[in-house]
Design a protein around this motif. Sequence first.
Motif: not given
Lengths: 271, 293, 683
Positions: A41, A50, A72-73, A75, C211, C213-214, C246-251
């Motif tokens: 996942q 989180q 932040g990002c 990435e 995509t 940032s938090v 992704g589990a936390d965000k989309l890259r």
Amino acid sequence: MHTPSTAKPGTRTITMKIKRCDGPGKPERWESFSLSVTTGQGMNIIAALQVIAAKPVTVEGSRTTPVVWDSGCLEEVCGACTMVVNGKVRQTCSALLDQIAPNDGDVVTLEPMSKFPVVRDLSVNRQRVFHNLKRVSAWVPIDGTYALGPGPRETPAEQEVRYTLSTCMSCGCCLEACPQFNQEPDSKNWDTAFLGAHAISQARLFNSHATGKELAPQRLDALSGPGGVGDCGNAQNCVKVCPKKIPLTESIGAMGRAVTIHAVKKLFTMK
Amino acid sequence: MSNTPVSQSSVSFLDRHHLLLRRLHSLSGIVPIGVFLIAHLVTNSSIMWGKVGLRGDGADMSLAEGGAFYFHKEVVWINNSIPHLLLIELTLWAAIAFHSVLGFVYAFSGRSNTRNYGYGANWRYTLQRISGYIGILFIFYHVATLRWGWSFLVPGGTTWSHHYAASTLALSLRGGTEITLAGVLVSAFYFVGITLLVFHFANGLWTSAITWGLTVSQRAQQQWGYACAAIGTGLMLAAWASLLGFFLLDPVQATRVEQAYYQKYGQPIPKRHHLTDQNITPLKTEPSTLGKN
Amino acid sequence: MAATGNEKRVIVVGGGLAGLAASARLVEAGVGVDLFSVVPVKRSHSVCAQGGINACNEVARQQGYSEYEHFDETVYGGDFLADQHPVLEMANWAPRIIDVLDRMGVPFNRTSEGYRDLRLFGGSLFKRTHFSGATTGQQLIYALDEQVRRHESEGNVTKYEHWEFLWPVIESGRCVGIVARDIRTMQIRAFRADAVIMATGGCGLIFGKSTNSVMCNGAAAARCFRAGVHYANAEMIQVHPTAIPGADKLRLMSESARGEGGRVWVPALKRPDGTWGVHPRSGQDPKTIPENERYYFLEERYPAYGNIVPRDIATREIFDLCVNHGMGVGGGQQVYLDLTHKPKEYLQKKLEGILEIYEKFVGEDPYTTPMRIFPGVHYSMGGLWTSFTPGSYTPATPRTKHKSGTRAPINAEIGQGMALGEFNNAMTNVQGLYAFGEVSFAYHGANRLGANALLSCIFDGVFCGVSVANYVRSGPSSNKPTKDISQSLYDGAVAQESAKVKKLVDAVDTTGADDPATNPYIIGRELGVEMTEACTVVRTGPRLERCLSKLGELKARYSKLKLADAGGWTNQSMAYARSVGDMLILAEALALGAFRRQESRGAHYRPDFPDRNDQEFMKSTVARCSPSGEVSVEFVPIDATLIQPTARTYGKKDDKPANPAPTRPSDASGANVPTGSLAGAGV
């Protein structure tokens, strides 16, 4: 490069062991949280935090406050989410649980960086990182944001060197891993404490720009002074932990050379 | 805010001359200390290879005798032929004092972290500091016992003399004519001391090239690293050879060789303060085929 | 505080490209700046931009490109929803902005002769995109960050990093300061200012995963909205077709992956009638799926374009397949982007950077295993409504769309698009309150062209920054300086914000009951799921209605919120809980705008109204929020006086220019669209 995941398909339970602290001067404590992770996942440490924030209950079943952290990002380009994971400093957004905790029952320890004052839990105050950029005048002294024609031309080879140095995101990994860079809570001492690899490398970046060179003497004075490049102990951890693979030890060597020449010149011109 | 100039007077001496002191520290480790170390180890290791150095002259001697003879010859040459020896010696002591005092100051500013970051260079960083601490302790013992005559620290109480350099050194290391437990301990300390100091020098040679900016690229640092490793290995072999040579040297036999040296070159045999309870006769040697020394 | 004691001070909220460019410009104009940011400015979301920054350049110019063409492309790309004069001025300034960035030391990629290298990008047939590796945004913001750090060290900028904007202080329609909170000490304070610039970026977090940032939660914009600032085109949200789930965000996975031959497919079984059905082993090792059980749906549905169909089409197709037909990999929301048929050396040469990101974050090797991707919310074209003063270029009637590669009808001249220095450029409906960058609704209309975002941010800073400087020096505020305004106004604003915090603290859950209905994290998660389902790629009237009622339910639950942490020190849960309330109100404006806009335009696709309706909807959707929190929407005419709207028919045969210029890099038609033209469209 590629780190294959050894995690078996399916769901496993891991433990997040987190060093917590309610604020400056407050006692530290460890809290463990149980976490269910499904392989594949893409779950990383931030996603785990989180999940814990939504339901902050420890393995002992006692309710606690959500953990505080910086990100932040997500990435690996902003440098915010630096933490000490299983003893080593790194960006936590790129710390995938399938890789660092592939087995049922694995424990992941999270600690705040130790070289900066803790704000709360995993969040630290890295103001000194940015302060050190001021010490080495890490900018090109342009006349202003007016249209005055293009900047200096440069070869692709020069651009490549500068680009690599310019990807430094001030995350602080090189400082956390450096045995010569230590916590300095009193900001009065920041101007004489060790600059660290990132600032030395930034000085090199701006000294290698045609206009940025203008401030080279000023930067080299800073690098010659207390806390300058001379304080480097050549442990070379910086280059090992840099998430951007910046050749920090080359920058240290290059600035060592520049400082040597600068000092000799000053000796003869008696300036 | 950040650009407030710091007034000169409020800044410590160390901070005011930060770069100069750093660079002198680096330089002093190579010249004179490093240069002396090389010379010292080459000379001392001749206890092992001296017979070869004597060429035809040592044909009638055993390996140990030839080594002792050659070594003794070197010591006599140093003491008789190098001008301003005391000045050189004082300079060396001053350099060692400077290097070690600053070294302590610098080393105390770091916090070793090999537990979490067990990389090679980081281990060398830590070892550089440990070797500095133990090394200076060793140098102090070494100089105090063999140069300043603090014989109360020597097992067996031997006082080293350059007239009988090999035999008195062997006595000091063995703790007497025969090897004693105290002698083994002293020799073990020597082993640790010289090993760490050679490492300290070789690694310092490697880091100084980065410090001065001679090696910048990763490749250059790596190549110079190999060169320093080779230099270190060579010096390490010399150091261990010296120690082993003197540890295994029979002091009585060595004294006979030393007496033979004086005899051979027509010099009076100096008064002996060691092994005074024994009647030692000079070793029989053939007339020298080499030039008179 | 500032060492130089600048008499006039401007507050800049947000330290991304727009905020930093504005700060630098204001300091140069002799105005002191107080710069507020929730993160250290160097960590702002601008770092995530990848592809590049557009500007007319000498090489393109000598092939028939011009600033006017850049303007025309941007308006056309935005499906004729943007006010046109500001777009013209932005295009005119673009080359100068590149020069300034170049002088700041941005390591732009170079040609062998040492000039700035260029790449092709979506929406243009000319190479007009300047880039710095695959991290152009990072490089640009670092250059501006360095300049602002220089001004900071000289005492002209005071940074308030880790401070959160809470509310604009408004006195009789004029913004005279802000209330902000130190997110570490939790101290709430009012700050006076002669003008306030909002440069707070987008609102991707409304959709849960994006995509962004938090910190891109749109909270600052929402707070201005609640305080009476109009919010325009909220429904215009760009969804990028290829993001890494992704589990936390989309890259973001740059479109160049498809440009270099990547094929998009899902495992499926072909039925006798030729249609495709769900594969029983979908989701298992893709290498075990035989070739005839791979459904290359883009290639099959768009034989001419195949995998490099325009962004919005690819996004809609992938979305439709996964959401409506349940044919995504493993039944989930993902499809394969497959490069494994390409030699590794070739891929390393062309795509190493982005493939490394995939490797790092997914933990799979894209050289041997197909990548799993899905469209992701990427950018908000909408934002705070702003005004402008049109420049000197005002033709009697709008021109037809410019023919690519032909001579521009007008020269690029500063001042043609917008009047430099007029107070109202980029000013919201509240006097003295400006909106710069992504938080502004200007320039991009219904769809943003790749590599125009960085440009619009910096353009706002350097061009509209002059307007702010003029406003604080000689505008209405000079009659009654901010320092003469009664302190009680500021104290009242602080009291109002403190009361909101107290309400949250009082609602701390001490029972440990942990009711998901009132858990802010659960409400936030449900909001993201709902908005992603109803308000992204495909929007229908009934679904939007359901969405609005779901938002009503979430708002009701939010009013009974229970916090897990009542701490008075660095309480992130409280900050998050507050932002959920702000996201809810912005989400409402978005869903309502989407519901009311009964047409399809740019990123806004309504299958129940599949055509563009210029008659009724070539207008900005302007949302207002009443003091009691009621959101209403109306349509306001736009400035479309320069170019006549035409059908937006990218790449169709009939869109081919009658007289193609011989120097053009490639032909506009169908399958011959240059693969590179869509590459790196991550900006």
